[in-house]
Design a protein around this motif. Structure first.
Motif, mmCIF file in Angstrom:
data_model
loop_
_atom_site.group_PDB
_atom_site.id
_atom_site.type_symbol
_atom_site.label_atom_id
_atom_site.label_comp_id
_atom_site.label_asym_id
_atom_site.label_seq_id
_atom_site.Cartn_x
_atom_site.Cartn_y
_atom_site.Cartn_z
ATOM 1 N N TYR A 225 10.090 -3.149 3.341
ATOM 2 C CA TYR A 225 10.888 -2.560 2.266
ATOM 3 C C TYR A 225 11.072 -1.070 2.547
ATOM 4 C CZ TYR A 225 9.027 -6.863 0.334
ATOM 5 O OH TYR A 225 8.646 -8.170 0.154
ATOM 6 N N PRO A 226 12.208 -0.681 3.140
ATOM 7 C CA PRO A 226 12.402 0.702 3.584
ATOM 8 C C PRO A 226 12.456 1.723 2.459
ATOM 9 C CG PRO A 226 14.433 -0.578 3.814
ATOM 10 C CD PRO A 226 13.341 -1.555 3.503
ATOM 11 N N PHE A 227 12.600 1.288 1.207
ATOM 12 C CA PHE A 227 12.610 2.248 0.102
ATOM 13 C C PHE A 227 11.201 2.697 -0.268
ATOM 14 C CE2 PHE A 227 13.469 -2.115 -1.377
ATOM 15 C CZ PHE A 227 12.241 -2.415 -1.947
ATOM 16 N N PHE A 228 10.163 2.031 0.255
ATOM 17 C CA PHE A 228 8.806 2.522 0.070
ATOM 18 C C PHE A 228 8.552 3.686 1.018
ATOM 19 C CE2 PHE A 228 7.225 -1.829 -1.484
ATOM 20 C CZ PHE A 228 7.206 -1.406 -2.807
ATOM 21 N N ALA A 229 7.774 4.661 0.576
ATOM 22 C CA ALA A 229 7.401 5.798 1.405
ATOM 23 C C ALA A 229 5.886 5.890 1.503
ATOM 24 C CB ALA A 229 7.952 7.092 0.811
ATOM 25 N N GLN A 230 5.398 6.420 2.619
ATOM 26 C CA GLN A 230 3.971 6.664 2.786
ATOM 27 C C GLN A 230 3.531 7.693 1.751
ATOM 28 O OE1 GLN A 230 1.049 5.191 4.636
ATOM 29 N NE2 GLN A 230 2.312 5.609 6.420
ATOM 30 N N ASP A 231 2.386 7.487 1.130
ATOM 31 C CA ASP A 231 1.941 8.389 0.076
ATOM 32 C C ASP A 231 0.416 8.406 0.047
ATOM 33 O OD1 ASP A 231 2.146 10.185 -1.982
ATOM 34 O OD2 ASP A 231 2.909 8.791 -3.470
ATOM 35 N N ALA A 232 -0.137 9.335 -0.699
ATOM 36 C CA ALA A 232 -1.593 9.421 -0.871
ATOM 37 C C ALA A 232 -1.890 9.876 -2.287
ATOM 38 C CB ALA A 232 -2.204 10.385 0.137
ATOM 39 N N ILE A 233 -2.963 9.371 -2.858
ATOM 40 C CA ILE A 233 -3.374 9.768 -4.201
ATOM 41 C C ILE A 233 -4.166 11.069 -4.103
ATOM 42 C CG2 ILE A 233 -4.563 9.061 -6.303
ATOM 43 C CD1 ILE A 233 -2.258 7.222 -5.456
ATOM 44 N N PRO A 234 -3.781 12.119 -4.842
ATOM 45 C CA PRO A 234 -4.545 13.374 -4.790
ATOM 46 C C PRO A 234 -6.011 13.141 -5.125
ATOM 47 C CG PRO A 234 -2.465 13.705 -5.941
ATOM 48 C CD PRO A 234 -2.602 12.225 -5.716
ATOM 49 N N ASP A 235 -6.892 13.814 -4.408
ATOM 50 C CA ASP A 235 -8.327 13.605 -4.569
ATOM 51 C C ASP A 235 -8.806 13.810 -6.004
ATOM 52 O OD1 ASP A 235 -8.416 13.091 -1.896
ATOM 53 O OD2 ASP A 235 -9.311 15.011 -1.323
ATOM 54 N N GLU A 236 -8.190 14.764 -6.704
ATOM 55 C CA GLU A 236 -8.666 15.088 -8.049
ATOM 56 C C GLU A 236 -8.194 14.096 -9.108
ATOM 57 O OE1 GLU A 236 -4.724 17.218 -7.484
ATOM 58 O OE2 GLU A 236 -6.532 16.824 -6.293
ATOM 59 N N ARG A 237 -7.285 13.186 -8.750
ATOM 60 C CA ARG A 237 -6.716 12.304 -9.762
ATOM 61 C C ARG A 237 -7.656 11.168 -10.150
ATOM 62 N NH1 ARG A 237 -0.724 10.830 -8.776
ATOM 63 N NH2 ARG A 237 -0.632 13.060 -9.209
#
Length: 318
Positions: A225-237
């Motif tokens: 699914y090319p509309f997904f992007a690589q991401d990461a959850i901020p450590d403080e969240r």
């Protein structure tokens, strides 16, 4: 649908002179999501900031992306928020809109922020990976939401469907009410796209899963699914969780090509004003992610002509 109307009188950003009884007030509804989510408060901030003596903008609680797109198409909303994948499918008549008429009048006002996929389990559930979800009670959000659409895609990327779990269709706020009001421990898991709402969450499954299995599912989703992007959850969240990788889609503000160019131009001008910047920065954790430089990134559908004119004048579009 519940409705909250926010009006702010003052100098107009639309070049419309308010002259007492002769002024004609326009109404511009913004379909958001459930009241416990991120779309609703962000919609309220934006409605407040773009409203003037001659324009009354209001944030309307809805089921979410799919419902908002359909309401815009049907003329029941002037605008609304949606995930970028849902907007793309509706405009192109693909994905969940395959076999249905294309919503060719759908237009983008702005990209707002990335929506990160969270997979959150109750502490002590024993869930460490997606395969541990089989047979467990799993909330996927309610029908009409973009979250439900993407939850199904994420399951598919891991070789699963709703039949592999005991699916529930609840908003996160409803899950929290159950847990707080009845201490209901039946919901082992909830899956949703989140925009900074999960400060009370205890763990992210991606963090606890075996790295190879975790990365495999994420990479499968990105490839399929090319509309997904690589991401990461901020450590403080998330409490006690660091380095949790995930995928995301963009949250978009949409409207119809039937809305006048002058109206949308003025709304976009107000959206990126200093006043709105202050309200977004102070009003919600996700507000700081809404930036003019990213307003035209990852839309997947055409900009409204009024919005395009503004972004070209500002040099955001070349």
């Amino acid at each position: 649908m519940q409705r909250r109307t926010l009006m702010l009188g003052g100098a107009t950003a639309f070049g419309l002179a308010a002259t007492g009884a002769s002024a004609q007030q326009a109404f511009f509804r913004i379909g958001t999501g459930g009241t416990g989510g991120t779309y609703y408060p962000i919609g309220g901030i934006i409605a407040n900031s773009v409203s003037t003596a001659t324009l009354s903008a209001s944030a309307v609680a809805t089921n979410g992306s799919v419902g908002n797109v359909n309401a815009i198409n049907g003329g029941n909303l002037e605008s609304g928020f949606s995930q970028s994948d849902v907007a793309f499918w509706a405009h192109s008549g693909t994905g969940i809109y395959e076999g249905k008429p294309k919503v060719e009048s759908l237009r983008a006002i702005a990209r707002l922020y990335p929506e990160s996929f969270h997979l959150v389990a109750r502490k002590g559930s024993g869930i460490r990976s997606f395969t541990d979800l089989k047979g467990k009670r799993l909330s996927l959000d309610e029908p009409g939401s973009g979250t439900l659409v993407d939850a199904r895609l994420i399951l598919a990327a891991h070789g699963m469907t709703e039949k592999d779990v005991r699916a529930e269709y609840l908003k996160p706020a409803a899950i929290r009410r159950q847990a707080q009001g009845r201490r209901d421990r039946r919901l082992h898991q909830r899956v949703r796209l989140s925009a900074g709402r999960d400060r009370r969450a205890r763990c992210d499954l991606g963090h606890r899963a075996d790295p190879d299995r975790r990365a495999g599912g994420r990479q499968a989703a990105l490839k399929s699914y090319p509309f997904f992007a690589q991401d990461a959850i901020p450590d403080e969240r998330l409490q006690g969780v660091k380095g949790a990788k995930t995928v995301s889609v963009n949250a978009l503000w949409l409207t119809s090509s039937k809305q006048s160019d002058a109206l949308v131009y003025g709304i976009v001008q107000a959206l990126w004003s200093d006043k709105t910047r202050q309200l977004l920065d102070a009003g919600h954790a996700k507000g700081k992610s809404i930036q003019l430089a990213q307003a035209t990134v990852g839309l997947g559908i055409p900009l409204h002509a009024g919005a395009e004119r503004f972004y070209r004048e500002k040099g955001v579009l070349k």
